[in-house]
Scaffold this motif. Structure first.
Motif, short mmCIF file in Angstrom:
data_model
loop_
_atom_site.label_atom_id
_atom_site.label_comp_id
_atom_site.label_asym_id
_atom_site.label_seq_id
_atom_site.Cartn_x
_atom_site.Cartn_y
_atom_site.Cartn_z
N VAL A 3 94.89 -19.44 122.06
CA VAL A 3 95.62 -18.66 121.06
C VAL A 3 97.05 -19.18 120.94
N VAL A 46 104.39 -17.81 118.67
CA VAL A 46 104.58 -17.08 119.93
C VAL A 46 103.26 -16.40 120.32
N ALA A 47 102.82 -16.60 121.54
CA ALA A 47 101.65 -15.91 122.09
C ALA A 47 101.71 -16.04 123.61
N GLY A 48 101.03 -15.14 124.29
CA GLY A 48 100.96 -15.25 125.75
C GLY A 48 102.27 -14.95 126.46
N GLU A 49 103.21 -14.29 125.79
CA GLU A 49 104.52 -14.02 126.43
C GLU A 49 104.43 -12.82 127.35
N ILE A 50 103.62 -12.97 128.37
CA ILE A 50 103.38 -11.89 129.32
C ILE A 50 104.65 -11.53 130.09
N GLY A 105 99.25 -18.04 118.20
CA GLY A 105 100.14 -17.08 117.54
C GLY A 105 100.49 -17.52 116.13
N ALA A 106 100.48 -16.59 115.19
CA ALA A 106 100.74 -16.91 113.79
C ALA A 106 102.16 -17.44 113.60
N HIS A 107 103.08 -17.00 114.47
CA HIS A 107 104.47 -17.43 114.32
C HIS A 107 104.89 -18.31 115.49
N TYR A 147 112.67 -22.60 120.36
CA TYR A 147 113.60 -21.97 121.30
C TYR A 147 113.06 -22.15 122.71
N HIS A 201 107.46 -11.12 128.91
CA HIS A 201 108.29 -10.22 128.11
C HIS A 201 107.53 -8.97 127.68
N ASP A 241 109.20 -21.34 122.86
CA ASP A 241 108.55 -21.13 121.57
C ASP A 241 108.43 -22.50 120.90
N LEU A 274 96.13 -17.87 126.59
CA LEU A 274 94.91 -17.09 126.37
C LEU A 274 93.89 -17.97 125.68
#
Lengths: 384, 384
Positions: free
Chosen positions: A228, A234-238, A230-232, A160, A240, A150, A221
């Motif tokens: 992309v 985090v994105a693309g965490e495929i 992610g607003a926070h 993280y 999980h 992250d 992505l």
């Protein structure tokens, strides 16, 4: 010319030329929505300062019969260093403004301690500077570090990183202090996605995903030409996505994650259970599966099934034109390929199944090049 | 003024004013990346033709002490009709250029046959025209039809709508012929997402998702101010994420879909099995659950669990700032809320869990208004 004084349109024109150049000014206007006058106004100071140049002879004839001059980024105007950090190795690439690699180096990591990694990055940067014959910090415009986890590129902080066991590490600032060179950081899979969008299998696509399989399982992505984030952060965490079945616990502490059944570590662990051999390695598991061992083949099939469900989830939510499958795990891709494709076809909804699945083995140098590409893209954009 | 003659920047300026206006020209430039000169150049013919206007007194003082004039879309310049098609009803809204509703009507659908639906849409459009006192086709700029399924807005074709059992229906053309008014079509959840982005709970957010629960389960994703439409026309199909368990078959023929356990129909069916009452209705199931019937409460909990997994999947992949939960199913949301939030919190990865979950009951008129908003957005953009 102060880069900070450039209007927002400068970043737009520059990034369009980085990805699609050489182009005529009219074509730049068409792609950016800027008027020809606005393109010329933005391009002139960039030409004066050597970032872009008119190239070749004007060979494109326009409707009015007058030749159009093409403009392009000047590759030699600036150099960048991209570094990919893995759990046990650094991979560095020296690249020009168009992210063409000029030199590369690797260095083993003795420990994952923040100080050790930062010092090792600084040494690697020095070696790449020396290799390039570029003397002093001024020879490198900026450094782009690609690292898993992250990653908040805006503040330059690794929030993280499970693999390194890092939390809230201000990595950009630490590398900047250690090297004397401005540094940006990005999640490693997003950096690879920038590279694929710019000069790889994603070039020219309206949307695509890069899915990497290996020690971890992640995705980048790209939608409408932007990766992309992610607003926070985090994105693309495929890895999980909760489609892996509930009997195994993931490194994140959860059950159900794809990573808990399909990462290299998870496959090795399951193959050890299946064979009763606690010393079994991934290499040995691959050999057994190739030799037809049904229990080990079932482990790969389960991993392939979870991956297929995850890819179908991406297709159903985003509807990408293409999914590029990469990462060190694709070396044994033949063992899951059938299961991935079958499960994907079963669960992709309607026309989402038209999404093209492509396997591309990419060395870590390409990830590092992604780091350099991220740094180059931000020359005229505020760090974000 | 021919709309087709407008440069691409015209659509950009117009859509920025639709979503964020009134704004100063400088602010429009900042948001679009256009130079002040380019904004003025684009705005002038739009002002001349009455699409935008300078509004109010210049009250915003700039750094140089000169007042800035605000420009805004002229709401009264054009009228639009938005129609939401459900399996048994049409909901129509007459709206101005800013998608403010001026009148609304509903009409029951006797059958889902294409000809019946198109004729009913034409009658509804006539009623809305009459209600508005707008005489003749010229009074309405265009119609936007919002309909569930795999909808290709570019060609105006409903590729596949499971609820209506339609395949490859050229709906835009059929409605255009029946009404004499230009028509665009869009997937209904995407139309609602446009409405939420423009004047709802998504306004001003960098990214958000609208998830609708009811007869079907769908989602619209807004990233960077654009609603994701998918390279092959499919996106946001959260109802077909394979996280629902493998024991029930979905309307799409597959197993594992969220919709197979959490749609109104699926909940009713499972509650009938749980109670042994083959006549049980959704209303009765809700009453039993409220009264504490453990078997029926378990059905809602399972639906909530599947929804929580689906929302966590969206958060892990896209990282939206907010997820808006709507649809007719939210009337009994209290029965799944705890389970949704718990499962979401368990499976959202790292900072993805910071995504804000908001429940918003929205009547079908808001979906229809989304259809009108889609039509209004396309005034200066090529139909796509």
């Amino acid at each position: 010319m102060s880069l900070a004084d450039q209007p927002p349109a400068a970043a737009l024109v520059f990034q369009t030329l980085l990805q699609h150049g050489p182009l005529s000014r009219a074509e730049v206007g068409r792609r950016t929505g800027l008027s020809p006058g606005a393109v010329t106004k933005v391009a002139t100071p960039l030409i004066d300062d050597g970032w872009i140049a008119e190239v070749g002879r004007p060979t494109v004839e326009r409707a009015n019969g007058r030749p159009a001059t093409l403009i392009a980024v000047r590759a030699e105007r600036a150099r960048f260093i991209g570094v990919k950090v893995t759990g046990d190795e650094l991979i560095g690439v020296l690249a020009d403004l168009t992210a063409q690699p000029l030199a590369s180096r690797r260095a083993a990591l003795g420990s994952r301690d923040v100080g050790t990694v930062v010092a090792a990055i600084a040494r690697l940067v020095d070696q790449l500077r020396a290799a390039a014959g570029a003397a002093g910090p001024d020879g490198i415009h900026s450094i782009g570090v690609a690292i898993s986890g992250d990653v908040d590129g805006q503040t330059g902080t690794v929030q993280y990183s499970p693999f390194l066991d890092w939390r809230r590490v201000p990595l950009a600032q630490l590398v900047e202090s250690a090297t004397g060179t401005p540094t940006v950081i990005e999640n490693d899979v997003r950096a690879l996605t920038v590279a694929e969008q710019w000069f790889g299998a994603g070039a020219g696509l309206s949307s695509f995903a890069v899915v990497t399989v290996g020690a971890g399982i992640g995705a980048g992505l790209s939608i409408g030409g932007r990766v992309v984030s992610g607003a926070h952060g985090v994105a693309g965490e495929i890895g999980h996505l909760p489609v892996g079945g509930t009997d195994r616990t993931c490194t994140c502490g959860n059950t159900g994650c794809v990573e808990a059944v399909a990462s290299t570590h998870a496959i090795t662990e399951q193959a050890r259970q299946a064979t009763g051999d606690p010393e079994l390695t991934m290499e040995k598991a691959v050999r057994l599966a190739h030799a037809g061992d049904p229990a080990v083949r079932a482990v790969f099939a389960r991993a392939g099934h979870a991956m297929g469900l995850a890819l179908a989830s991406v297709a159903n939510l985003i509807g990408p034109e293409r999914i590029i499958i990469s990462g060190e795990g694709v070396a044994s891709y033949d063992l899951f390929a059938d299961q991935i494709r079958q499960t994907f076809a079963d669960h992709a909804f309607g026309a989402a199944a038209d999404c093209d699945l492509v396997v591309r083995p990419l060395p870590f140098e390409e990830w590092a090049r992604g780091g350099a590409a991220v740094a180059a893209q931000r020359v005229f954009a505020p760090l974000k």
